[in-house]
Design a protein around this motif. Sequence first.
Motif, PDB file in Angstrom:
ATOM      1  N   PRO A  59       0.762  -1.304  -0.107  1.00 44.32           N
ATOM      2  CA  PRO A  59      -0.038   0.098   0.006  1.00 44.32           C
ATOM      3  C   PRO A  59       0.931   1.287   0.004  1.00 44.32           C
ATOM      4  CG  PRO A  59      -0.229  -1.296   2.107  1.00 44.32           C
ATOM      5  CD  PRO A  59       0.335  -2.082   1.174  1.00 44.32           C
ATOM      6  N   TRP A  60       1.856   1.337   0.897  1.00 43.23           N
ATOM      7  CA  TRP A  60       2.752   2.460   0.890  1.00 43.23           C
ATOM      8  C   TRP A  60       3.562   2.986  -0.457  1.00 43.23           C
ATOM      9  CZ3 TRP A  60       3.111   7.098   2.833  1.00 43.23           C
ATOM     10  CH2 TRP A  60       4.203   7.918   2.537  1.00 43.23           C
ATOM     11  N   ASP A  61       4.061   1.754  -1.177  1.00 42.75           N
ATOM     12  CA  ASP A  61       4.634   2.055  -2.417  1.00 42.75           C
ATOM     13  C   ASP A  61       3.593   2.395  -3.372  1.00 42.75           C
ATOM     14  OD1 ASP A  61       7.189   1.305  -1.173  1.00 42.75           O
ATOM     15  OD2 ASP A  61       6.965  -0.815  -1.787  1.00 42.75           O
ATOM     16  N   VAL A  62       2.630   1.725  -3.612  1.00 40.48           N
ATOM     17  CA  VAL A  62       1.680   2.516  -4.598  1.00 40.48           C
ATOM     18  C   VAL A  62       1.207   3.787  -4.095  1.00 40.48           C
ATOM     19  CG1 VAL A  62      -1.015   2.124  -5.414  1.00 40.48           C
ATOM     20  CG2 VAL A  62       0.754   0.044  -4.865  1.00 40.48           C
ATOM     21  N   GLN A 110      10.700  -9.673   5.064  1.00 35.91           N
ATOM     22  CA  GLN A 110       9.501  -9.527   4.546  1.00 35.91           C
ATOM     23  C   GLN A 110       8.498  -8.187   4.493  1.00 35.91           C
ATOM     24  OE1 GLN A 110       6.680 -12.803   4.906  1.00 35.91           O
ATOM     25  NE2 GLN A 110       5.193 -12.108   3.669  1.00 35.91           N
ATOM     26  N   HIS A 111       8.313  -7.852   5.808  1.00 36.43           N
ATOM     27  CA  HIS A 111       7.824  -6.590   6.320  1.00 36.43           C
ATOM     28  C   HIS A 111       8.762  -5.253   6.503  1.00 36.43           C
ATOM     29  CE1 HIS A 111       4.301  -9.371   6.411  1.00 36.43           C
ATOM     30  NE2 HIS A 111       4.848  -9.918   7.347  1.00 36.43           N
ATOM     31  N   GLN A 112       9.825  -5.454   6.259  1.00 33.99           N
ATOM     32  CA  GLN A 112      10.717  -4.354   6.479  1.00 33.99           C
ATOM     33  C   GLN A 112      10.525  -3.604   7.797  1.00 33.99           C
ATOM     34  OE1 GLN A 112      13.085  -2.014   4.261  1.00 33.99           O
ATOM     35  NE2 GLN A 112      13.488  -4.456   4.059  1.00 33.99           N
ATOM     36  N   VAL A 113      10.714  -4.219   8.710  1.00 32.35           N
ATOM     37  CA  VAL A 113      10.695  -3.863  10.154  1.00 32.35           C
ATOM     38  C   VAL A 113      12.067  -4.265  10.931  1.00 32.35           C
ATOM     39  CG1 VAL A 113       8.129  -3.744  10.483  1.00 32.35           C
ATOM     40  CG2 VAL A 113       9.383  -5.961  10.946  1.00 32.35           C
ATOM     41  N   ALA A 114      12.403  -3.623  11.737  1.00 34.64           N
ATOM     42  CA  ALA A 114      13.851  -3.613  12.541  1.00 34.64           C
ATOM     43  C   ALA A 114      13.862  -2.980  14.011  1.00 34.64           C
ATOM     44  CB  ALA A 114      14.897  -3.173  11.603  1.00 34.64           C
ATOM     45  N   GLY A 115      14.104  -3.723  14.998  1.00 32.29           N
ATOM     46  CA  GLY A 115      14.126  -3.331  16.322  1.00 32.29           C
ATOM     47  C   GLY A 115      15.298  -2.197  16.318  1.00 32.29           C
ATOM     48  N   ARG A 122       8.154   0.248  26.262  1.00 33.03           N
ATOM     49  CA  ARG A 122       7.988   0.067  24.658  1.00 33.03           C
ATOM     50  C   ARG A 122       9.187  -0.311  23.821  1.00 33.03           C
ATOM     51  NH1 ARG A 122      11.457   2.889  23.153  1.00 33.03           N
ATOM     52  NH2 ARG A 122      11.332   5.236  22.965  1.00 33.03           N
ATOM     53  N   MET A 123       8.972  -0.845  22.724  1.00 28.78           N
ATOM     54  CA  MET A 123      10.081  -1.050  21.595  1.00 28.78           C
ATOM     55  C   MET A 123       9.864  -0.153  20.558  1.00 28.78           C
ATOM     56  SD  MET A 123      12.509  -3.135  20.392  1.00 28.78           S
ATOM     57  CE  MET A 123      12.789  -4.482  21.581  1.00 28.78           C
ATOM     58  N   ALA A 124      10.833   0.525  20.283  1.00 25.95           N
ATOM     59  CA  ALA A 124      10.782   1.360  18.918  1.00 25.95           C
ATOM     60  C   ALA A 124      11.279   0.511  17.718  1.00 25.95           C
ATOM     61  CB  ALA A 124      11.857   2.581  19.076  1.00 25.95           C
ATOM     62  N   VAL A 125      10.487   0.625  16.747  1.00 26.93           N
ATOM     63  CA  VAL A 125      10.607  -0.396  15.606  1.00 26.93           C
ATOM     64  C   VAL A 125      10.523   0.509  14.346  1.00 26.93           C
ATOM     65  CG1 VAL A 125       9.300  -2.023  14.085  1.00 26.93           C
ATOM     66  CG2 VAL A 125       9.426  -2.365  16.566  1.00 26.93           C
ATOM     67  N   ALA A 126      11.943   0.397  13.664  1.00 28.30           N
ATOM     68  CA  ALA A 126      11.980   1.269  12.302  1.00 28.30           C
ATOM     69  C   ALA A 126      11.230   0.530  11.257  1.00 28.30           C
ATOM     70  CB  ALA A 126      13.391   1.480  12.274  1.00 28.30           C
ATOM     71  N   THR A 127      10.664   0.999  10.356  1.00 28.26           N
ATOM     72  CA  THR A 127       9.786   0.472   9.192  1.00 28.26           C
ATOM     73  C   THR A 127      10.014   1.445   8.125  1.00 28.26           C
ATOM     74  OG1 THR A 127       7.915  -0.633   8.360  1.00 28.26           O
ATOM     75  CG2 THR A 127       7.605   1.111   9.683  1.00 28.26           C
ATOM     76  N   SER A 128       9.832   1.010   6.844  1.00 32.03           N
ATOM     77  CA  SER A 128       9.920   1.784   5.679  1.00 32.03           C
ATOM     78  C   SER A 128       8.444   1.462   4.892  1.00 32.03           C
ATOM     79  CB  SER A 128      10.885   1.518   4.508  1.00 32.03           C
ATOM     80  OG  SER A 128      10.934  -0.104   4.286  1.00 32.03           O
ATOM     81  N   GLN A 129       7.565   0.666   5.486  1.00 36.87           N
ATOM     82  CA  GLN A 129       6.280   0.401   5.112  1.00 36.87           C
ATOM     83  C   GLN A 129       5.194   0.726   6.296  1.00 36.87           C
ATOM     84  OE1 GLN A 129       5.593  -0.835   1.864  1.00 36.87           O
ATOM     85  NE2 GLN A 129       7.754  -0.456   1.598  1.00 36.87           N
ATOM     86  N   PRO A 130       4.690   1.803   6.481  1.00 38.66           N
ATOM     87  CA  PRO A 130       4.177   2.218   7.568  1.00 38.66           C
ATOM     88  C   PRO A 130       2.497   1.734   7.546  1.00 38.66           C
ATOM     89  CG  PRO A 130       4.345   4.019   6.057  1.00 38.66           C
ATOM     90  CD  PRO A 130       5.288   2.966   5.491  1.00 38.66           C
TER      91      PRO A 130
END
Length: 573
Positions: A59-62, A110-115, A122-130
């Motif tokens: 969805p985000w890339d589209v 697969q989901h582009q998520v990283a600790g 809480r845990m901060a999780v970086a993502t390029s697919q929000p």
Amino acid sequence: MPRNGRDKPKNARNARPTALVTAGPSEDVRRLAASMGPLRMNADQIEAYRVAPGSDAEPWDVMLSMMAMDEQAGLAALAERTGLRFISEPRLDDSSGEFYEKVGPDIARQHQVAGLEANSQRMAVATSQPLQPAVFALLEDLLAMPIEVVLAPRASVANLINRGYEQRGDLVAEIIDDSPLDASAIATAAAGLAGSNDLLALARQTPVIRLVNVILFEALRRGASDVHIHPMENRLAVRYRVDGMLVDAFSPPLSLASAISSRLKVMTELDIANRHSPQDGQTSVRVGSKKVDIRLSVIPTIFGERIVLRLLDQTQTELSLDAVGMSKPIQAGLLDLLDRPNGMILVTGPTGSGKTTTLYAALGQVDRGTRNVMTIEDPVEYHLDGISQMQVNPKRGVTFAAGLRSLLRQDPDVILVGEIRDSETAQLAIQASLTGHLVLATLHTNDAPSAIPRLIDIGVEPYLVTSSLLAVLAQRLVRRICPACEGSGHEASESGASGRCETCSGAGYKGRVAIHEIMPMNDTLRRLTGEHADGVTLMEAALDAGFKPMKHDAEAKIAKGLTTQAEAYRVLH
């Protein structure tokens, strides 16, 4: 509006349905468009987005494509609209280790998520697919704590993923255990390809690609200069050359040999069907922010293809004479020679002794503002501002000799020749030094005095050597004593227990330092050169003139605590 086909107006064949003509985006969609703010999607785009191909899977890339925004701008706009943090270059925090323990690498990739970082809440999780709320809910279940979504570019997230799982330890064991990468699975895949000409299928299997990536990641983490993949009768050995010494890394299943070979050949654009003759190739890969040049050599052996990878990570090398370990007296002599308008300076030593690094460190001392500096190399190992560099390419007729001829037409002041290999290159280099150019070059000899007989043996006339050669600098590399464990290979923990030093992996050495000897030419050496004197005679004459062999430099570095007597003996014996 007509109730049935009999009541249609006469022009109904050419008219679109009234609902499509009059009905635009709904009021809800219009309000949503008005609330998008800096994301700049209008109501018509939102309507089109609902049915756009890929809007469910990506969805985000589209959305980025429809908004005609690049990734950085899109993530920054989303952060402004939502209040989420946007970090263009996130750093991995030690507290994120729990993420890489509880979340599998397949899910992360697969989901582009990283600790990123964590605390007790809480845990901060970086993502390029929000736009994946179901994935974020899954992460909260796996981590058993709330997560904070942090926006980051795709390349940065991929780098965090690689580094995070790399720090977990034995990644190869993880890949073999968690993926269909066991011996029987690879054997089955290879058997399925036996009757086919499509060897690419094996090289493109995801577990094989991941294993090759891990081999490269681990090599870079250890600071290896070479990777050896050696098939033997009963096992496959992967070894790294670290600080000049080969060390065993791990042994994947022997049945992986052909898969690894095929994958590396695909990367370097070699013929994967050719398994019976030597091949050479090269490529570049990116690991996070690093660009690593790889030169591949493959030879057939009785147990399979033996592979050696030469790695060059330019970010790991400091190009200065102090960084390579050159002593101040030798630096002073070399800098004086670099100020000369013409002549030839040779740097000699065996393969892998750091000759090219020293030459580039020397070029860093040349005034590139007022002097035209040009190089011809195989390969171009370092990039310096203000220098024109030419890559040797024999397939296209660019040899050292041909390239050097072309360089001489470019009005150079200083020329670096990567290596003098034959008579033609040697003759051209010397002719260049005699016609108003300063020439720096490398040559394979064991010590400085041996360079003169070597040039004559190649085919250079003695009178040309005496007229052109300014000095010969010879060098070797010795391992530095590890600063963390001071050479013991062990370090004490907070509990007082002694364990293996993580800095040097228990070797007691970390990094290398060069030892040098420099032999300036004088009248006696020139006379002996004209008389075809051998290396022993030249050495005696140089010693009489004050020449100090490199064992003196080694002793000085031992006295400073940089290396050990045993290491100097190993290298100079």
